[in-house]
Design a protein around this motif. Structure first.
Motif, PDB file in Angstrom:
ATOM      1  N   LEU A  76      55.446  31.577  34.553  1.00  0.00           N
ATOM      2  CA  LEU A  76      55.998  32.906  34.802  1.00  0.00           C
ATOM      3  C   LEU A  76      55.849  33.758  33.553  1.00  0.00           C
ATOM      4  N   ARG A 101      64.030  40.533  34.254  1.00  0.00           N
ATOM      5  CA  ARG A 101      63.191  41.727  34.170  1.00  0.00           C
ATOM      6  C   ARG A 101      63.402  42.463  32.850  1.00  0.00           C
ATOM      7  N   TYR A 136      57.393  42.564  34.035  1.00  0.00           N
ATOM      8  CA  TYR A 136      56.696  42.191  35.263  1.00  0.00           C
ATOM      9  C   TYR A 136      55.416  41.440  34.914  1.00  0.00           C
ATOM     10  N   GLU A 137      55.592  40.212  34.459  1.00  0.00           N
ATOM     11  CA  GLU A 137      54.456  39.371  34.083  1.00  0.00           C
ATOM     12  C   GLU A 137      53.683  38.933  35.323  1.00  0.00           C
ATOM     13  N   LYS A 138      52.351  38.870  35.185  1.00  0.00           N
ATOM     14  CA  LYS A 138      51.511  38.376  36.276  1.00  0.00           C
ATOM     15  C   LYS A 138      50.827  37.084  35.862  1.00  0.00           C
ATOM     16  N   HIS A 139      50.595  36.229  36.841  1.00  0.00           N
ATOM     17  CA  HIS A 139      49.970  34.931  36.584  1.00  0.00           C
ATOM     18  C   HIS A 139      48.587  35.120  35.964  1.00  0.00           C
ATOM     19  N   ASP A 179      52.447  38.580  40.475  1.00  0.00           N
ATOM     20  CA  ASP A 179      53.820  38.472  39.985  1.00  0.00           C
ATOM     21  C   ASP A 179      54.580  37.649  41.028  1.00  0.00           C
ATOM     22  N   TYR A 180      54.736  36.362  40.761  1.00  0.00           N
ATOM     23  CA  TYR A 180      55.297  35.470  41.775  1.00  0.00           C
ATOM     24  C   TYR A 180      56.760  35.755  42.060  1.00  0.00           C
ATOM     25  N   GLU A 233      58.176  38.787  42.249  1.00  0.00           N
ATOM     26  CA  GLU A 233      58.135  39.866  43.227  1.00  0.00           C
ATOM     27  C   GLU A 233      57.574  39.380  44.561  1.00  0.00           C
ATOM     28  N   TYR A 234      56.518  38.563  44.501  1.00  0.00           N
ATOM     29  CA  TYR A 234      55.863  38.054  45.703  1.00  0.00           C
ATOM     30  C   TYR A 234      56.810  37.208  46.545  1.00  0.00           C
TER      31      TYR A 234
END
Length: 397
Positions: free
Chosen positions: A122, A146, A151-154, A160-161, A163-164
């Motif tokens: 994450l 947060r 809002y880190e993305k893989h 962004d797991y 949020e997903y």
């Protein structure tokens, strides 16, 4: 003259396998045809392996999101469910989460951090250190997460797991609350009904929660461990090892695989006169040094294999022999001395310096990893692997 090739791993092309196909016949005929076309003869102790996916497809071992929802609702009562320690995967877990959410009014999703069990991050461990967060004891709300990490993305998927997964839960009609913790007991102030979604640590997680007063504690291995409305199932692993098949359907880990490998071994012996070992393999057990992802998202590397694949390697370290026992030899004299040492080796070298540095892992885990790397997970079209020379050593002619 000694053979020059040692271990050789070949991907064997096979037809596209469908529900109801005879997997034993397809695997046997595919490798026999490969032998004829490519001019490669069989040898005793060759290994033929097939990916778990094609076995499960032939079995028709599928279930729908609604089947998952029904099982979750029946086992947890349809109210609030704590869903803890899932892996971050669109293919592996997202569709399972949809079913879980459809079977509950509220999902309290507890994500481990900085990474999941198999190494999907994450956030980076460095970021956790920089923010002064202690992942061993600190429990974070979504707002706190947060504020700290944004809002880190893989790294690989760009997703962004957090949020997903939150959006999946809400889309399925359930209320969503997300927290971040690595202690299983952190879920208990939110709910006493807990679905443990970790894979290899699930027994410990369940034990800790039950001892701490949780009321209903189940693992993914206990969801769809029996048919629901005629669905597929896996009595041993439930949803563990499942993969997304369609937007509304999962392919479960194959079941009852031992008769499959035994039958293929027998048919190959009848056709070739050679004793061939056979196994079903899933994910390999290795770690990506860049992404830090440990590949093994299946509950085991191999759910079934023939008896000759039991055990671990029993090998001498040639470098050790060359640098120590025979440091004064070279050329043919060194070669002959090492061959003699191999012929004389004990049946069990555990603990002896002469085997130091050889890989102390089960044969099925090593071979399964080789198979997974050979077949890949994309469009190679080789769900069957034929390995030769794996059990050879320096003395093989």
């Amino acid at each position: 003259m000694s053979r020059m090739f040692g271990t050789v791993s070949r991907g064997v092309r096979a037809p596209i396998i469908r529900n109801g196909d005879n997997i034993v016949d397809i695997v046997t005929e595919s490798v026999l045809e490969a032998s004829r076309v490519e001019g490669v003869p069989f040898r005793d102790r060759d290994i033929v392996a097939m990916t778990e996916a094609v076995v499960a497809r032939a079995q028709g071992n599928y279930a729908t999101v609604d089947d998952i929802a029904t099982d979750v609702k029946n086992k947890f009562g349809g109210e609030t469910v704590g869903v803890i320690f899932p892996i971050l995967s669109r293919n592996r877990f997202a569709i399972c989460l949809r079913g879980i959410a459809k079977g509950a009014k509220k999902v309290v999703l507890m994500l481990s951090y900085p990474s999941d069990e198999v190494g999907n991050h994450l956030v980076s461990l460095d970021a956790v250190d920089e923010k002064g967060v202690n992942p061993y004891c600190d429990v974070l709300t979504l707002a706190q997460y947060r504020e700290l990490f944004g809002y880190e993305k893989h790294t690989f998927t760009g997703v962004d797991y957090v949020e997903y997964y939150e959006s999946l839960i809400r889309e399925c009609g359930a209320e969503a609350e997300i927290i971040f913790a690595n202690n299983a007991k952190a879920i208990l102030p939110y709910t006493k009904n807990v679905l443990c979604c970790d894979i290899h640590t699930r027994a410990r997680t369940k034990r800790i929660l039950k001892a701490a007063g949780a009321e209903v504690v189940l693992g993914l291995d206990e969801i769809l461990n029996a048919p629901v409305n005629g669905s597929g199932y896996n009595a041993d692993y439930g949803l563990l090892g499942s993969n997304k098949a369609t937007e509304d359907q999962v392919k479960l880990f194959p079941r009852d695989c031992q008769p499959v490998v035994d039958a293929i071994q027998e048919k190959l012996f009848q056709a070739t006169g050679k004793h061939v070992e056979v196994m079903v393999y899933g994910d390999g057990a290795f770690k990506d040094p860049i992404g830090k992802i440990w590949e093994l998202a299946d509950p085991v590397v191999s759910p079934a294999y023939t008896k000759g694949l039991e055990g671990t390697p029993n090998e001498l370290k040639l470098k050790y022999l060359a640098d120590n026992d025979f440091s004064d030899l070279s050329g043919d004299a060194l070669k002959d001395a090492i061959k003699a040492k191999i012929h004389e080796k004990d049946d069990n070298l555990v603990g002896q310096m002469i085997s130091e540095g050889t890989t102390p892992r089960r044969l099925t885990d090593l071979i399964g990893s080789l198979c997974d790397l050979t077949s890949g997970s994309g469009d190679k079209g080789t769900p069957i692997i034929w390995i030769q020379g794996y059990f050879d050593n320096y003395t093989a002619e």
